[in-house]
Design an enzyme around this catalytic site. Sequence first.
Site, short mmCIF file in Angstrom:
data_model
loop_
_atom_site.label_atom_id
_atom_site.label_comp_id
_atom_site.label_asym_id
_atom_site.label_seq_id
_atom_site.Cartn_x
_atom_site.Cartn_y
_atom_site.Cartn_z
N HIS A 133 1.55 4.39 -0.92
CA HIS A 133 2.82 4.38 -1.63
C HIS A 133 3.41 5.76 -1.86
O HIS A 133 4.63 5.92 -1.89
CB HIS A 133 2.73 3.54 -2.90
CG HIS A 133 2.81 2.10 -2.54
ND1 HIS A 133 1.69 1.34 -2.33
CD2 HIS A 133 3.87 1.33 -2.21
CE1 HIS A 133 2.06 0.14 -1.92
NE2 HIS A 133 3.38 0.10 -1.85
N GLU A 163 3.41 -11.02 5.23
CA GLU A 163 2.50 -9.87 5.27
C GLU A 163 1.04 -10.31 5.21
O GLU A 163 0.13 -9.49 5.17
CB GLU A 163 2.82 -8.88 4.15
CG GLU A 163 2.92 -9.47 2.76
CD GLU A 163 3.38 -8.46 1.70
OE1 GLU A 163 3.30 -7.25 1.92
OE2 GLU A 163 3.82 -8.93 0.62
C1 PEP Z 1 4.46 -4.15 3.50
O1 PEP Z 1 3.37 -4.57 3.11
O2 PEP Z 1 4.72 -3.93 4.68
C2 PEP Z 1 5.53 -3.86 2.54
C3 PEP Z 1 6.75 -3.58 2.94
O3 PEP Z 1 5.22 -3.84 1.23
P1 PEP Z 1 4.41 -2.71 0.49
O4 PEP Z 1 4.31 -1.52 1.40
O5 PEP Z 1 5.17 -2.40 -0.75
O6 PEP Z 1 3.10 -3.36 0.23
MG MG Z 2 3.08 -5.33 1.09
#
Ligand code: PEP
Ligand code: MG
Length: 568
Positions: free
Chosen positions: A186, A428
């Site tokens: 993140h 996902e």
């Molecule tokens: C993902 O998992 O690709 C996504 C866009 O969500 P995050 O990165 O916030 O888990």
């Molecule tokens: Mg995700």
Amino acid sequence: MLKGIAASSGVVLAKAYKLEQPVLDIVKKEVDPETEIVHFHECLEKTKKDILVIQEKAKGRLSDEELAIFDAHLMVCDDPEFTGQIEEMIKADNVNADYATNEVGNMFITMFESMDDAYFRERAADIKDVTFRIKCHLLGKVLPDLSLISEETVIVAHDLTPSDTAQLNKQFTKGFATAIGGRTSHSAIMARSLEIPAVVGINGLLDEVKHGDFIILDALDGIVIINPNETEIHDYSKKAERFHELKMSLKVLKDADSVTSDGHHVELVGNIGNPNDADSVLNNGGEGVGLYRTEFLYMDSQALPTEEEQFVAYKKVLERMGKRPVVVRTLDIGGDKELPYLPFPHEMNPFLGYRAIRLCLDRKDIFRTQVRALLRASVFGRLCIMFPMIATLDEFRAAKTFVLEEKAVLKSEGVDVSNEIQIGMMVEIPAAAVLADQFAKEADFLSIGTNDLIQYSMAADRMSEKVAYLYQPFNPAILRLIKMTIDGGHSQGKWVGMCGEMAGEELAVPVLLGLGLDEFSMSASSILQARKMVRSLSYAEMKKLAAEALTKSTYDEVVELIKKSLNK
Ligand code: PEP
Ligand code: MG
């Protein structure tokens, strides 16, 4: 020279600011009490100044109640009971100020911690905080705080929490380097949305770089050079200039169509983490928001954000984006994203545990607040609501039903709610990709989250630099899952997007285009580059390329094929 993973492009040369809790080595020494007391007072003043600066910077971000904590800290500094005892000890025992501060501080902390009254017990934390700060000044150690940075720096840290990243002041933070993390951690994602160059997952970083070292951060090739020589400074300054020029040259495409040479349209939209990021999306020619990660709103607060606070944030983005679609993802907390004020059960594998939609369906109180805020904001733009981490159709149905019920409640309260809201989901989890056609019967859209889809399909933690080699967007297995999702969505006449980091990768755009992806959602800083690419490609050719990629057996074979087709 240290090597890591390039996470947010750019090249910068600046001083390192180490964001690391200093280790204090306090030993009793015999000193001249007169000079020591002067030193103590100087450091006390520096501490007060720090607290005032931090408090000032936090105004507008924290509530009045939270800001009052800083007043409590200042009161500790000005308390004659506290400072007087330290002075007395220095004088009586001829001891060093850091030793005396430590002794007196600990005495007060123990005293307050043992009190019955919760108010006094909380004061122990204030004293701990303040004495640590004073001791750091006394020992000449830097107690890092992002809001105290006042010159151009590259932040060097083990990792940056999302709220650290959200606090970064772009005026002074020219880049950051972290010891852990990968392209989809993140901190990396936030760096891209803030357009701050970043290199992550650098082995040995904290051992090698000292606070104040001059460093080169090459976030195009994932390199950090510590105390570079003249030639390196010259070469990398040139590289930084070239990168800047390239970025400027892309600006002409800001209002251009995202259309292939043979007339196939796609949508290029942006991922955002907070309402202000909507401006970067628009400045980079984004045609909407494909993923608003609302969890940052929760992570930046000291308590669950209220319906009103959330309403204000969502309304701001919707109004800012006008007629353009805005996909808001409901709370995706858990895994690596924790809330200090919401205890999570201890689990062996939090990434596979109680998180995202699983938590929301269990904690309807939390979910309701967000859903109501979203529905109320819906009349200010084109809202699409998206649920994260959907594994089963039952979960999707439960979440969708909950939204529709809350909508009916709001309407019965006389509140206006848009009738045009789309309700979709992230794909996902591999199970959802495989069953995409079934989900698409009930969802208005699907958006592929490759960051997690790859993590779960390859069974490789996206935060771990040790297994970063398994983050393989071009593995044919992943491409097949993506194809299943796109085909599944299209079979029911639904649009399919991608909001994982893959959507903005230069080599991925051609294949995704060929697989028929409708919407590409990426960091704002990647949009113009992607548009340039889309405009230079033929859809017919890319379909052939994608079909051939699906017949390959390894990541490398696919990458080679794409490079060949792009003449790279
Ligand atoms: C993902 O998992 O690709 C996504 C866009 O969500 P995050 O990165 O916030 O888990
Ligand atoms: Mg995700």
